[in-house]
Design a protein around this motif. Structure first.
Motif, PDB file in Angstrom:
ATOM      1  N   ALA A  93       7.715   8.238   2.915  1.00 38.17           N
ATOM      2  CA  ALA A  93       7.060   7.452   1.868  1.00 38.17           C
ATOM      3  C   ALA A  93       7.274   5.961   2.093  1.00 38.17           C
ATOM      4  CB  ALA A  93       7.615   7.849   0.500  1.00 38.17           C
ATOM      5  N   SER A  94       6.284   5.181   1.715  1.00 36.97           N
ATOM      6  CA  SER A  94       6.394   3.727   1.783  1.00 36.97           C
ATOM      7  C   SER A  94       5.450   3.100   0.776  1.00 36.97           C
ATOM      8  CB  SER A  94       6.072   3.216   3.196  1.00 36.97           C
ATOM      9  OG  SER A  94       4.743   3.555   3.555  1.00 36.97           O
ATOM     10  N   GLY A  95       5.700   1.830   0.457  1.00 36.19           N
ATOM     11  CA  GLY A  95       4.805   1.096  -0.431  1.00 36.19           C
ATOM     12  C   GLY A  95       5.129   1.210  -1.907  1.00 36.19           C
TER      13      GLY A  95
ATOM     14  N   GLU B 297       0.833  -1.188   0.000  1.00 32.28           N
ATOM     15  CA  GLU B 297       0.000   0.000   0.000  1.00 32.28           C
ATOM     16  C   GLU B 297       0.875   1.248   0.000  1.00 32.28           C
ATOM     17  OE1 GLU B 297      -2.275   0.447   3.536  1.00 32.28           O
ATOM     18  OE2 GLU B 297      -3.345   2.228   2.838  1.00 32.28           O
ATOM     19  N   VAL B 298       0.621   2.138  -0.933  1.00 38.89           N
ATOM     20  CA  VAL B 298       1.379   3.393  -0.997  1.00 38.89           C
ATOM     21  C   VAL B 298       0.936   4.310   0.141  1.00 38.89           C
ATOM     22  CG1 VAL B 298       1.797   5.463  -2.355  1.00 38.89           C
ATOM     23  CG2 VAL B 298       1.703   3.230  -3.487  1.00 38.89           C
ATOM     24  N   GLN B 299       1.908   4.833   0.854  1.00 37.78           N
ATOM     25  CA  GLN B 299       1.618   5.800   1.909  1.00 37.78           C
ATOM     26  C   GLN B 299       2.597   6.956   1.845  1.00 37.78           C
ATOM     27  OE1 GLN B 299       1.478   3.716   5.754  1.00 37.78           O
ATOM     28  NE2 GLN B 299      -0.738   4.062   5.727  1.00 37.78           N
ATOM     29  N   LEU B 300       2.082   8.142   2.005  1.00 35.75           N
ATOM     30  CA  LEU B 300       2.876   9.362   2.149  1.00 35.75           C
ATOM     31  C   LEU B 300       2.359  10.043   3.411  1.00 35.75           C
ATOM     32  CD1 LEU B 300       2.685  10.586  -1.540  1.00 35.75           C
ATOM     33  CD2 LEU B 300       4.716   9.667  -0.424  1.00 35.75           C
ATOM     34  N   VAL B 301       3.242  10.269   4.351  1.00 32.93           N
ATOM     35  CA  VAL B 301       2.834  10.829   5.632  1.00 32.93           C
ATOM     36  C   VAL B 301       3.623  12.106   5.887  1.00 32.93           C
ATOM     37  CG1 VAL B 301       2.606  10.437   8.097  1.00 32.93           C
ATOM     38  CG2 VAL B 301       2.269   8.536   6.498  1.00 32.93           C
ATOM     39  N   GLU B 302       2.890  13.221   5.933  1.00 34.77           N
ATOM     40  CA  GLU B 302       3.526  14.505   6.207  1.00 34.77           C
ATOM     41  C   GLU B 302       3.546  14.778   7.705  1.00 34.77           C
ATOM     42  OE1 GLU B 302       0.826  15.281   2.499  1.00 34.77           O
ATOM     43  OE2 GLU B 302       0.696  14.231   4.424  1.00 34.77           O
ATOM     44  N   SER B 303       4.540  15.550   8.116  1.00 32.58           N
ATOM     45  CA  SER B 303       4.610  16.017   9.499  1.00 32.58           C
ATOM     46  C   SER B 303       5.410  17.306   9.525  1.00 32.58           C
ATOM     47  CB  SER B 303       5.255  14.970  10.409  1.00 32.58           C
ATOM     48  OG  SER B 303       6.564  14.678   9.988  1.00 32.58           O
TER      49      SER B 303
ATOM     50  N   ASN C  87      13.750   7.071   2.803  1.00 31.55           N
ATOM     51  CA  ASN C  87      12.553   7.284   1.976  1.00 31.55           C
ATOM     52  C   ASN C  87      11.774   8.512   2.449  1.00 31.55           C
ATOM     53  OD1 ASN C  87      13.270   4.978   0.628  1.00 31.55           O
ATOM     54  ND2 ASN C  87      11.403   3.852   1.054  1.00 31.55           N
ATOM     55  N   THR C  88      12.490   9.569   2.721  1.00 34.73           N
ATOM     56  CA  THR C  88      11.883  10.773   3.288  1.00 34.73           C
ATOM     57  C   THR C  88      12.364  12.012   2.540  1.00 34.73           C
ATOM     58  OG1 THR C  88      11.710   9.752   5.470  1.00 34.73           O
ATOM     59  CG2 THR C  88      11.585  12.156   5.385  1.00 34.73           C
ATOM     60  N   VAL C  89      11.442  12.902   2.284  1.00 34.68           N
ATOM     61  CA  VAL C  89      11.740  14.192   1.662  1.00 34.68           C
ATOM     62  C   VAL C  89      11.384  15.287   2.646  1.00 34.68           C
ATOM     63  CG1 VAL C  89      11.032  15.780  -0.174  1.00 34.68           C
ATOM     64  CG2 VAL C  89      11.493  13.382  -0.710  1.00 34.68           C
ATOM     65  N   TYR C  90      12.221  16.299   2.684  1.00 32.31           N
ATOM     66  CA  TYR C  90      12.043  17.413   3.611  1.00 32.31           C
ATOM     67  C   TYR C  90      11.817  18.712   2.837  1.00 32.31           C
ATOM     68  CZ  TYR C  90      14.330  13.996   6.606  1.00 32.31           C
ATOM     69  OH  TYR C  90      14.657  12.851   7.276  1.00 32.31           O
TER      70      TYR C  90
ATOM     71  N   GLY D  46       3.325  14.732  -2.558  1.00 31.55           N
ATOM     72  CA  GLY D  46       2.790  13.838  -3.567  1.00 31.55           C
ATOM     73  C   GLY D  46       3.911  13.140  -4.307  1.00 31.55           C
ATOM     74  N   ALA D  47       3.615  11.961  -4.820  1.00 32.23           N
ATOM     75  CA  ALA D  47       4.572  11.205  -5.617  1.00 32.23           C
ATOM     76  C   ALA D  47       4.223  11.386  -7.091  1.00 32.23           C
ATOM     77  CB  ALA D  47       4.538   9.730  -5.235  1.00 32.23           C
ATOM     78  N   LEU D  48       5.211  11.806  -7.860  1.00 28.05           N
ATOM     79  CA  LEU D  48       5.022  12.097  -9.279  1.00 28.05           C
ATOM     80  C   LEU D  48       5.987  11.256 -10.100  1.00 28.05           C
ATOM     81  CD1 LEU D  48       5.376  14.911  -7.474  1.00 28.05           C
ATOM     82  CD2 LEU D  48       4.780  15.961  -9.631  1.00 28.05           C
ATOM     83  N   ARG D  49       5.614  10.981 -11.351  1.00 24.20           N
ATOM     84  CA  ARG D  49       6.560  10.299 -12.225  1.00 24.20           C
ATOM     85  C   ARG D  49       7.717  11.215 -12.600  1.00 24.20           C
ATOM     86  NH1 ARG D  49       7.247   4.977 -12.053  1.00 24.20           N
ATOM     87  NH2 ARG D  49       5.281   3.840 -12.280  1.00 24.20           N
ATOM     88  N   ARG D  50       7.445  12.503 -12.738  1.00 31.92           N
ATOM     89  CA  ARG D  50       8.503  13.470 -13.016  1.00 31.92           C
ATOM     90  C   ARG D  50       8.043  14.837 -12.532  1.00 31.92           C
ATOM     91  NH1 ARG D  50       5.908  12.035 -17.528  1.00 31.92           N
ATOM     92  NH2 ARG D  50       5.020  13.647 -18.871  1.00 31.92           N
ATOM     93  N   CYS D  51       8.993  15.629 -12.069  1.00 28.01           N
ATOM     94  CA  CYS D  51       8.651  16.933 -11.501  1.00 28.01           C
ATOM     95  C   CYS D  51       7.982  17.847 -12.526  1.00 28.01           C
ATOM     96  CB  CYS D  51       9.882  17.615 -10.939  1.00 28.01           C
ATOM     97  SG  CYS D  51      10.467  16.900  -9.377  1.00 28.01           S
ATOM     98  N   SER D  52       8.398  17.774 -13.788  1.00 29.38           N
ATOM     99  CA  SER D  52       7.882  18.705 -14.788  1.00 29.38           C
ATOM    100  C   SER D  52       6.380  18.587 -14.981  1.00 29.38           C
ATOM    101  CB  SER D  52       8.600  18.498 -16.122  1.00 29.38           C
ATOM    102  OG  SER D  52       8.436  17.171 -16.570  1.00 29.38           O
ATOM    103  N   SER D  53       5.801  17.470 -14.600  1.00 30.36           N
ATOM    104  CA  SER D  53       4.368  17.291 -14.782  1.00 30.36           C
ATOM    105  C   SER D  53       3.546  17.972 -13.696  1.00 30.36           C
ATOM    106  CB  SER D  53       4.022  15.803 -14.795  1.00 30.36           C
ATOM    107  OG  SER D  53       4.130  15.254 -13.494  1.00 30.36           O
TER     108      SER D  53
END
Length: 120
Positions: free
Chosen positions: A24-26, A1-7, A77-80, A97-104
């Motif tokens: 991020a996970s999953g 399961e895809v999860q993105l958890v902000e804090s 697996n963390t972005v700040y 959010g998870a994107l295939r590419r930033c330009s999109s």
């Protein structure tokens, strides 16, 4: 399961700083770019910053250039998002959010959001 958890959201005075985290996970972290988006009351969601986790390239919307810094710890697996010199107009719910590419600027997966409130 895809999860993105902000804090890391909260209330801060104008001129102050906050650091947001997106865990991020999953999914295979390196296969996706991770972006930060925000939505203020009555406004559409906008892209703020994005990082390509595979090569480290970063992108910023003009209004945050020089004040915000995005970074990635691929081992965790963390972005700040380091936000400095915050302004009242930065007040919003911030989502990663998870994107295939930033330009999109088009995320396929989203976190639940974290509130950032900047008092003037």
């Amino acid at each position: 399961e895809v999860q993105l958890v902000e804090s890391g959201g909260g209330l801060v005075q104008a001129g102050g700083s906050l650091r947001l985290s997106c865990a991020a996970s999953g999914f295979t972290f390196d296969d996706y770019a991770i972006g930060w988006f925000r939505q203020a009351p009555g406004k559409e969601r906008e892209g703020v910053s994005c990082i390509s986790t595979s090569d480290g390239r970063t992108y910023y919307t003009d209004s945050v250039k020089g004040r915000f810094t995005i970074s990635s710890d691929n081992a965790k697996n963390t972005v700040y998002l380091q936000m400095n010199s915050l302004k009242a107009e930065d007040t919003a719910v911030y989502y990663c959010g998870a994107l295939r590419r930033c330009s999109s600027w088009d995320a396929g997966y989203w976190g639940q959001g974290t509130q950032v409130t900047v008092s003037s």
